[in-house]
Design an enzyme around this catalytic site. Structure first.
Site, PDB file in Angstrom:
ATOM      1  N   THR A   7       9.019   4.613  -4.918  1.00  0.00           N
ATOM      2  CA  THR A   7       8.638   3.487  -5.762  1.00  0.00           C
ATOM      3  C   THR A   7       9.143   3.774  -7.165  1.00  0.00           C
ATOM      4  O   THR A   7       9.458   4.920  -7.479  1.00  0.00           O
ATOM      5  CB  THR A   7       7.094   3.351  -5.803  1.00  0.00           C
ATOM      6  OG1 THR A   7       6.571   3.420  -4.481  1.00  0.00           O
ATOM      7  CG2 THR A   7       6.650   2.053  -6.438  1.00  0.00           C
ATOM      8  N   VAL A  16       3.313  -4.590   3.677  1.00  0.00           N
ATOM      9  CA  VAL A  16       3.176  -4.561   2.224  1.00  0.00           C
ATOM     10  C   VAL A  16       2.342  -3.341   1.853  1.00  0.00           C
ATOM     11  O   VAL A  16       1.280  -3.108   2.425  1.00  0.00           O
ATOM     12  CB  VAL A  16       2.501  -5.845   1.699  1.00  0.00           C
ATOM     13  CG1 VAL A  16       2.294  -5.748   0.185  1.00  0.00           C
ATOM     14  CG2 VAL A  16       3.340  -7.069   2.039  1.00  0.00           C
ATOM     15  N   GLY A  17       2.845  -2.568   0.911  1.00  0.00           N
ATOM     16  CA  GLY A  17       2.134  -1.374   0.471  1.00  0.00           C
ATOM     17  C   GLY A  17       1.254  -1.629  -0.739  1.00  0.00           C
ATOM     18  O   GLY A  17       0.853  -2.766  -1.023  1.00  0.00           O
ATOM     19  N   ASP A  18       0.990  -0.575  -1.483  1.00  0.00           N
ATOM     20  CA  ASP A  18       0.054  -0.678  -2.596  1.00  0.00           C
ATOM     21  C   ASP A  18       0.666  -1.217  -3.875  1.00  0.00           C
ATOM     22  O   ASP A  18      -0.055  -1.705  -4.751  1.00  0.00           O
ATOM     23  CB  ASP A  18      -0.558   0.692  -2.883  1.00  0.00           C
ATOM     24  CG  ASP A  18       0.491   1.697  -3.361  1.00  0.00           C
ATOM     25  OD1 ASP A  18       1.465   1.911  -2.616  1.00  0.00           O
ATOM     26  OD2 ASP A  18       0.348   2.253  -4.457  1.00  0.00           O
ATOM     27  N   THR A  55       2.664   5.767  -6.790  1.00  0.00           N
ATOM     28  CA  THR A  55       3.733   5.929  -5.816  1.00  0.00           C
ATOM     29  C   THR A  55       3.250   6.867  -4.723  1.00  0.00           C
ATOM     30  O   THR A  55       2.720   7.937  -5.007  1.00  0.00           O
ATOM     31  CB  THR A  55       5.011   6.497  -6.461  1.00  0.00           C
ATOM     32  OG1 THR A  55       5.938   6.880  -5.424  1.00  0.00           O
ATOM     33  CG2 THR A  55       4.725   7.710  -7.330  1.00  0.00           C
ATOM     34  N   GLY A  56       3.418   6.452  -3.477  1.00  0.00           N
ATOM     35  CA  GLY A  56       2.966   7.313  -2.394  1.00  0.00           C
ATOM     36  C   GLY A  56       2.705   6.539  -1.127  1.00  0.00           C
ATOM     37  O   GLY A  56       3.282   5.474  -0.887  1.00  0.00           O
ATOM     38  N   GLY A  77       1.202   4.092   0.707  1.00  0.00           N
ATOM     39  CA  GLY A  77       0.535   2.887   0.243  1.00  0.00           C
ATOM     40  C   GLY A  77      -0.740   2.525   0.964  1.00  0.00           C
ATOM     41  O   GLY A  77      -1.704   2.049   0.342  1.00  0.00           O
TER      42      GLY A  77
END
Length: 329
Positions: free
Chosen positions: A182, A211-213, A233-234, A236
């Site tokens: 990210t 969809v992530g975080d 970032t990671g 999600g």
């Protein structure tokens, strides 16, 4: 890592190019230098805005645009591919002055997804728009679009093929750089206002529609002048389940923890045991910065009013690299 608070007229800016870095054993000196140069360009883009008295929101937008334009990072140009061989990008922005926020998810076309997120915040009555409807909204706003070939990089396409092959063979992918990546920025401007922006292509070979975080306000992106601004970032899914960004702000608001205490408690003590590999960058109302991570590394950098561009990749001190092409003013 934390830093001393600013004075009233100082500013603070931090950027990240994603957690889950290339393994040290595979990192060449040339590639490492390229990552540092990309981080410095992003820092300087935001620094110019802040040094001229501009807003934190404009600064984080400028920094993230620079990272989206850099193919080395997983956002915009150079975003990773889904298992179906498509690119689906997510982004968010948040203004700490009034918690205004905008986000997009599952899009490919706008040159800079962070500008699409900002358009949602500033020109719609919504917080998140997704897919084709988001693209149509962006067209109506006159945002620059690019063909799919612009976003393609051989590195990301090859990573998809390798990941799909490993899945087919039953092998476990241990490469963190393919699991999450990210870009993001957080800032405090000279007026004491905070802002955050985050942008991503997601996980290599993710399921279409995942969809992530990053675009989830309170998970991967947060900004509130009373507490802090955060870009995560990671992994999600874990960051969403633990409302990572909002949890840090809540610890500051209700438990009177410092930015560093709250950030490390969430990233190291909460997310890591739950499988939430990754990290965050954060700035508080006083201009303190915190950049904790719980994995092999995180592309990251900071700049303050002194103009020094400090960057790092692995578990190492932030350092200033000399650059003969530096255009700082």
């Amino acid at each position: 890592m934390t830093s001393n608070p600013t004075t009233q007229n100082d500013f603070s800016l931090a950027v990240h190019g994603g957690a889950g870095t290339i393994l040290r054993s595979r990192m060449t000196p040339e590639r490492e230098a390229a990552y540092h140069a990309g981080l410095r360009r992003a820092l300087n883009a935001g620094r110019v805005v802040l040094a001229d008295g501009g807003s934190a929101l404009d600064a984080v937008s400028a920094s993230v645009m620079a990272l989206e334009d850099e193919p080395l990072f997983n956002a915009g140009r150079g975003a990773v591919y889904t298992s179906a061989g498509k690119q689906e990008m997510d982004a968010a922005v948040m203004d700490g002055r009034d918690r205004s926020a905008g986000a997009v998810a599952g899009i490919c076309g706008p040159r800079n997804p962070v500008l699409a997120a900002r358009a949602v915040m500033e020109h719609s009555g919504h917080v998140i728009l997704i897919g084709e409807s988001a693209l149509e909204f962006c067209r109506r706003q006159g945002l620059p679009f690019e063909d799919p070939s612009y976003f393609y990089t051989e590195q990301r396409w090859n990573a998809l093929q390798e990941t799909l092959a490993m899945r087919k063979s039953g092998a476990d992918d241990q490469d963190e750089s393919r699991k999450h990546g990210t870009v993001g920025a957080v800032a405090r401007d000279r007026n004491g206002n905070l802002a955050a922006a985050t942008s991503t292509g997601g996980m290599t070979a993710k399921s279409p529609g995942r969809v992530g975080d990053s675009p989830v306000i309170g998970a991967g992106t947060w900004a509130d002048n009373e507490t802090c601004a955060i870009s995560a970032t990671g992994h999600g899914e874990i960051f969403i389940r633990y409302a990572a960004a909002h949890e840090i702000a809540s610890r500051m608001r209700y438990a009177a923890q410092s930015l560093e205490e709250a950030s490390r408690a969430v990233v190291i003590d909460t997310l890591a045991p739950a499988g939430g590999s990754g990290g965050i960058i954060a700035v508080d109302h006083a201009g303190n910065l915190s950049l904790p991570f719980n994995c092999s590394g995180m592309y990251r950098g900071i700049v303050r009013s002194d103009g020094k561009l400090l960057t790092a990749i692995y578990d190492e001190p932030l350092v200033e690299f000399s650059d003969p092409n530096d255009q700082r003013n």
